[in-house]
Design an enzyme around this catalytic site. Structure first.
Site, PDB file in Angstrom:
ATOM      1  N   GLU A 110       0.468  10.651  -2.471  1.00  0.00           N
ATOM      2  CA  GLU A 110       1.804  10.579  -2.113  1.00  0.00           C
ATOM      3  C   GLU A 110       2.500   9.348  -2.826  1.00  0.00           C
ATOM      4  O   GLU A 110       2.114   8.413  -3.197  1.00  0.00           O
ATOM      5  CB  GLU A 110       1.531  10.173  -0.478  1.00  0.00           C
ATOM      6  CG  GLU A 110       2.765  10.313   0.385  1.00  0.00           C
ATOM      7  CD  GLU A 110       2.405   9.857   1.776  1.00  0.00           C
ATOM      8  OE1 GLU A 110       1.425  10.562   2.307  1.00  0.00           O
ATOM      9  OE2 GLU A 110       3.205   9.015   2.535  1.00  0.00           O
TER      10      GLU A 110
ATOM     11  N   ASP B 280       6.050   7.360  -2.093  1.00  0.00           N
ATOM     12  CA  ASP B 280       7.247   6.828  -0.885  1.00  0.00           C
ATOM     13  C   ASP B 280       8.232   6.085  -0.971  1.00  0.00           C
ATOM     14  O   ASP B 280       8.037   4.952  -1.404  1.00  0.00           O
ATOM     15  CB  ASP B 280       6.165   6.297   0.135  1.00  0.00           C
ATOM     16  CG  ASP B 280       5.134   7.244   0.873  1.00  0.00           C
ATOM     17  OD1 ASP B 280       5.127   8.361   0.751  1.00  0.00           O
ATOM     18  OD2 ASP B 280       4.256   6.496   1.741  1.00  0.00           O
TER      19      ASP B 280
ATOM     20  N   GLU C 174      10.698   4.530   1.884  1.00  0.00           N
ATOM     21  CA  GLU C 174      11.127   4.710   3.366  1.00  0.00           C
ATOM     22  C   GLU C 174      12.132   3.669   3.664  1.00  0.00           C
ATOM     23  O   GLU C 174      11.926   2.539   3.198  1.00  0.00           O
ATOM     24  CB  GLU C 174       9.845   4.348   4.235  1.00  0.00           C
ATOM     25  CG  GLU C 174       9.069   5.518   4.722  1.00  0.00           C
ATOM     26  CD  GLU C 174       7.845   5.234   5.552  1.00  0.00           C
ATOM     27  OE1 GLU C 174       7.901   4.397   6.453  1.00  0.00           O
ATOM     28  OE2 GLU C 174       6.810   5.898   5.470  1.00  0.00           O
TER      29      GLU C 174
ATOM     30  N   HIS D 112      11.103   0.129   1.718  1.00  0.00           N
ATOM     31  CA  HIS D 112       9.623   0.213   2.057  1.00  0.00           C
ATOM     32  C   HIS D 112       8.982   1.255   0.855  1.00  0.00           C
ATOM     33  O   HIS D 112       9.744   2.180   0.634  1.00  0.00           O
ATOM     34  CB  HIS D 112       9.169   0.584   3.133  1.00  0.00           C
ATOM     35  CG  HIS D 112       7.829   0.520   3.446  1.00  0.00           C
ATOM     36  ND1 HIS D 112       6.926  -0.493   4.176  1.00  0.00           N
ATOM     37  CD2 HIS D 112       6.731   1.543   3.167  1.00  0.00           C
ATOM     38  CE1 HIS D 112       5.704  -0.116   4.189  1.00  0.00           C
ATOM     39  NE2 HIS D 112       5.490   0.984   3.825  1.00  0.00           N
ATOM     40  N   THR D 113       8.127   1.008  -0.195  1.00  0.00           N
ATOM     41  CA  THR D 113       7.558   1.839  -1.132  1.00  0.00           C
ATOM     42  C   THR D 113       5.994   1.965  -0.948  1.00  0.00           C
ATOM     43  O   THR D 113       5.526   0.795  -0.565  1.00  0.00           O
ATOM     44  CB  THR D 113       7.891   1.424  -2.666  1.00  0.00           C
ATOM     45  OG1 THR D 113       7.441   0.353  -2.709  1.00  0.00           O
ATOM     46  CG2 THR D 113       9.339   1.553  -2.591  1.00  0.00           C
ATOM     47  N   ASN D 114       5.571   2.913  -1.330  1.00  0.00           N
ATOM     48  CA  ASN D 114       4.004   3.027  -1.132  1.00  0.00           C
ATOM     49  C   ASN D 114       3.475   4.048  -2.332  1.00  0.00           C
ATOM     50  O   ASN D 114       4.256   5.091  -2.627  1.00  0.00           O
ATOM     51  CB  ASN D 114       3.436   3.167   0.166  1.00  0.00           C
ATOM     52  CG  ASN D 114       1.897   2.710   0.370  1.00  0.00           C
ATOM     53  OD1 ASN D 114       1.449   2.281  -0.317  1.00  0.00           O
ATOM     54  ND2 ASN D 114       1.746   2.864   1.563  1.00  0.00           N
TER      55      ASN D 114
ATOM     56  N   ARG E  21      -0.580   0.224  -0.418  1.00  0.00           N
ATOM     57  CA  ARG E  21      -0.055  -0.584  -1.879  1.00  0.00           C
ATOM     58  C   ARG E  21       1.452  -0.636  -1.622  1.00  0.00           C
ATOM     59  O   ARG E  21       2.295  -0.294  -2.367  1.00  0.00           O
ATOM     60  CB  ARG E  21      -0.279   0.422  -2.940  1.00  0.00           C
ATOM     61  CG  ARG E  21      -1.735   0.821  -3.317  1.00  0.00           C
ATOM     62  CD  ARG E  21      -1.777   1.114  -4.449  1.00  0.00           C
ATOM     63  NE  ARG E  21      -3.217   1.452  -4.881  1.00  0.00           N
ATOM     64  CZ  ARG E  21      -4.007   2.616  -4.983  1.00  0.00           C
ATOM     65  NH1 ARG E  21      -3.219   3.676  -4.240  1.00  0.00           N
ATOM     66  NH2 ARG E  21      -5.245   2.548  -5.077  1.00  0.00           N
ATOM     67  N   GLU E  22       1.873  -1.263  -0.411  1.00  0.00           N
ATOM     68  CA  GLU E  22       3.224  -1.416   0.131  1.00  0.00           C
ATOM     69  C   GLU E  22       3.855  -2.571  -0.850  1.00  0.00           C
ATOM     70  O   GLU E  22       3.494  -3.586  -0.933  1.00  0.00           O
ATOM     71  CB  GLU E  22       3.286  -1.967   1.462  1.00  0.00           C
ATOM     72  CG  GLU E  22       2.699  -0.822   2.596  1.00  0.00           C
ATOM     73  CD  GLU E  22       1.389  -1.087   2.568  1.00  0.00           C
ATOM     74  OE1 GLU E  22       0.459  -1.859   2.185  1.00  0.00           O
ATOM     75  OE2 GLU E  22       0.561  -0.383   3.423  1.00  0.00           O
TER      76      GLU E  22
ATOM     77  N   TRP F 246       7.777  -0.327  15.604  1.00  0.00           N
ATOM     78  CA  TRP F 246       7.336  -0.860  14.720  1.00  0.00           C
ATOM     79  C   TRP F 246       8.503  -1.243  13.630  1.00  0.00           C
ATOM     80  O   TRP F 246       8.505  -2.258  13.017  1.00  0.00           O
ATOM     81  CB  TRP F 246       5.976  -0.858  13.901  1.00  0.00           C
ATOM     82  CG  TRP F 246       6.290   0.625  13.389  1.00  0.00           C
ATOM     83  CD1 TRP F 246       5.923   1.943  14.049  1.00  0.00           C
ATOM     84  CD2 TRP F 246       6.568   0.916  12.130  1.00  0.00           C
ATOM     85  NE1 TRP F 246       6.241   3.053  13.045  1.00  0.00           N
ATOM     86  CE2 TRP F 246       6.773   2.385  11.832  1.00  0.00           C
ATOM     87  CE3 TRP F 246       7.219   0.382  10.976  1.00  0.00           C
ATOM     88  CZ2 TRP F 246       7.155   3.042  10.709  1.00  0.00           C
ATOM     89  CZ3 TRP F 246       7.617   0.947   9.606  1.00  0.00           C
ATOM     90  CH2 TRP F 246       7.735   2.340   9.693  1.00  0.00           C
TER      91      TRP F 246
ATOM     92  N   GLY G 217       9.287  -5.827  13.256  1.00  0.00           N
ATOM     93  CA  GLY G 217       8.042  -5.296  13.826  1.00  0.00           C
ATOM     94  C   GLY G 217       8.094  -5.002  15.395  1.00  0.00           C
ATOM     95  O   GLY G 217       7.161  -5.084  16.160  1.00  0.00           O
TER      96      GLY G 217
ATOM     97  N   ARG H 286      -4.615 -10.082   3.753  1.00  0.00           N
ATOM     98  CA  ARG H 286      -4.975  -8.507   4.155  1.00  0.00           C
ATOM     99  C   ARG H 286      -6.130  -8.214   3.183  1.00  0.00           C
ATOM    100  O   ARG H 286      -6.711  -7.090   3.565  1.00  0.00           O
ATOM    101  CB  ARG H 286      -3.813  -7.750   3.426  1.00  0.00           C
ATOM    102  CG  ARG H 286      -2.979  -7.356   4.662  1.00  0.00           C
ATOM    103  CD  ARG H 286      -2.017  -6.469   3.995  1.00  0.00           C
ATOM    104  NE  ARG H 286      -2.393  -5.106   3.651  1.00  0.00           N
ATOM    105  CZ  ARG H 286      -1.385  -4.055   3.239  1.00  0.00           C
ATOM    106  NH1 ARG H 286      -0.315  -4.294   2.847  1.00  0.00           N
ATOM    107  NH2 ARG H 286      -2.127  -2.994   3.069  1.00  0.00           N
TER     108      ARG H 286
END
Ligand SMILES: *[C@@H]1O[C@H](CO)[C@@H](O)[C@H](O)[C@H]1NC(C)=O
Length: 276
Positions: free
Chosen positions: A108, A110, A112, A125-127, A136-137, A202, A206, A261
């Site tokens: 994928e 992404d 967003e 937002h990317t991944n 892998r944001e 979210w 948040g 993380r």
């Protein structure tokens, strides 16, 4: 409607003009036609292809969001689309725009767009998922208001690299690092998807800011879809300065800097120069 039938009528200037117009209409329709390239797959009429097929809109209300997907699958290429995001108070809404393969070990790529209250910035937002694994944001702020006009969001995907671009400015590059054991999307063809949905548990600060349903329906628009397939795409090293400019000025989150993380240590790709 072929060029030869136009040649025969060339003596009559009126008909010539008619032929030219016909050609332009056929050409323009060939440029983007959402009817030819996409299916609206979700939303009970909230997703719409408008007019001659050059504009697509998705909308979201209290009952449902909506979404579409490409009819074709792609394996490598460059995909461009212009998006105009939900204006005004878009807090709680998410516009997802992504390439994805299917199945458990899917790949994928992404984009967003997380909405915000009026006047506050969207989060881009990317991944990247490879073999079913994401995490892998990277997140960015745009340097313009993405709701007042259409802007071009592009993905360049080759066997060597994945590049995310906004109005031709590269914002993120995910290189093929299989040499150090990082899976790379390379074997599974992907479809292009987009959806507009409610994620107010979210998405905005948040989950603190809820969707204001009195402003519904929320609408995002799409135009100028363009795809060039094949692996032989130009991606110059001259872009590295622009990538650095985005990183220094517009990046707001990078998983490769988020030590909390990864208590066991950062993923291997984060140790490669340029990932931070
Ligand atoms: C919304 O705006 C606030 C305040 O500027 C900011 O902290 C937040 O990151 C923005 N974006 C989202 C998606 O919450």
């Amino acid at each position: 409607m072929t060029s030869s039938s136009c040649l025969y009528t060339r003596t009559t200037s009126l008909l010539l003009i008619f032929c030219i117009q016909l050609f332009l209409i056929v050409y323009a329709a060939g440029n983007t036609n959402f009817y030819n390239d996409f299916d609206i797959t979700w939303g009970g009429g909230r997703g719409k292809i408008i007019g001659a097929g050059d504009i697509l809109t998705l909308s979201l209300d209290r009952v449902s969001g909506s979404g579409f997907q490409s009819k074709k699958e792609y394996l490598f290429g460059r995909i461009d689309m212009q998006l105009k995001l939900v204006p005004g108070n878009s807090a709680g809404t998410v516009t997802a725009y992504y390439l994805s393969s299917q199945g458990a070990n899917h790949d994928e790529i992404d984009f967003e767009f997380l909405g915000n209250v009026s006047g506050e910035p969207y989060t881009l937002h990317t991944n990247v998922y490879a073999q079913g694994k994401g995490d892998r944001e990277q997140q960015f702020r745009m340097w313009f208001d993405p709701t007042s006009n259409f802007h071009t969001y592009s993905i360049i995907w080759t066997p060597q690299t994945i590049v995310f671009l906004v109005d031709e400015t590269p914002i993120r590059e995910f290189k093929n690092m299989e040499a150090i054991g990082v899976p790379f999307p390379k074997h599974q063809p992907m479809r292009l998807y987009s959806s507009l949905w409610n994620a107010d548990e979210w998405a905005t600060r948040g989950g603190l800011v809820k969707t204001d349903w009195t402003k519904a329906p929320f609408t995002a628009s799409y135009r100028n879809f363009n795809v060039k397939t094949g692996a032989l795409l130009q991606w110059g090293m001259t872009h590295s300065q622009k990538l650095k400019w985005v990183k220094d000025n517009h990046m707001i989150y990078n998983y490769c800097n988020d030590a909390k993380r990864f208590p066991q240590g950062f993923p291997p790709e984060c140790r490669v120069t340029g990932s931070h």
